[in-house]
Design a protein around this motif. Structure first.
Motif, PDB file in Angstrom:
ATOM      1  N   ARG A   3       3.824  -8.556  -1.909  1.00  0.00           N
ATOM      2  CA  ARG A   3       4.417  -7.659  -2.828  1.00  0.00           C
ATOM      3  C   ARG A   3       4.090  -6.299  -2.807  1.00  0.00           C
ATOM      4  N   LYS A   4       2.872  -5.864  -2.431  1.00  0.00           N
ATOM      5  CA  LYS A   4       2.621  -4.727  -2.031  1.00  0.00           C
ATOM      6  C   LYS A   4       3.334  -4.017  -0.899  1.00  0.00           C
ATOM      7  N   LYS A   5       3.293  -4.819   0.245  1.00  0.00           N
ATOM      8  CA  LYS A   5       4.130  -4.327   1.233  1.00  0.00           C
ATOM      9  C   LYS A   5       5.499  -4.266   1.148  1.00  0.00           C
ATOM     10  N   LEU A  10      10.212  -0.512   0.219  1.00  0.00           N
ATOM     11  CA  LEU A  10      11.222  -0.484  -0.548  1.00  0.00           C
ATOM     12  C   LEU A  10      11.419   1.253  -1.019  1.00  0.00           C
ATOM     13  N   PHE A  11       9.995   1.988  -1.128  1.00  0.00           N
ATOM     14  CA  PHE A  11      10.070   3.151  -1.436  1.00  0.00           C
ATOM     15  C   PHE A  11      10.254   4.014  -0.134  1.00  0.00           C
TER      16      PHE A  11
END
Length: 119
Positions: A3-5, A10-11
């Motif tokens: 999820r962090k990746k 996305l950012f």
């Protein structure tokens, strides 16, 4: 961990938008109008004020007096993405900022801008 990746990806994929913003003192109604080539940097403006390093002394003094909770930051307009040349975008952004300054008229009791002396 995945999820962090995903969030990082996305950012990074989010496009950079230029635009005009206002910082409004909700206690006295005064407004500062500014522009930035990257609207994602607005948190940096808030940090700058919190650290006491903003170059607009009137705005900085009110921020220090009233506190950050008395202020709101709002995007007024996003620059349309029909600009290819960086210099053209910079010029268009300044023109857009000036249009908003003329519209809002953030001088004297209405804002944090100072009128430039006319020759």
């Amino acid at each position: 961990m995945d999820r962090k990746k995903e969030l990082k990806s996305l950012f990074k994929e989010k496009k950079v938008e230029a635009g005009v913003y206002q910082i409004k003192n909700n206690e006295n109604g005064k407004i500062f109008v500014g522009s930035t080539p990257n609207l994602r940097t607005l948190n940096g403006k808030k940090f700058e004020l919190t650290m006491g390093t903003n170059t607009n002394r009137k705005l900085q003094n009110d921020w220090n007096s009233f506190g950050q909770h008395a202020f709101s930051i709002e995007v007024l307009e996003v620059l349309k993405e029909d600009r290819e040349d960086h210099l053209d975008t910079k010029t268009a952004l300044k023109k857009l900022e000036q249009q908003w300054i003329e519209k809002i008229n953030p001088y004297d009791d209405r804002g944090y801008h100072t009128k430039k002396d006319e020759l």
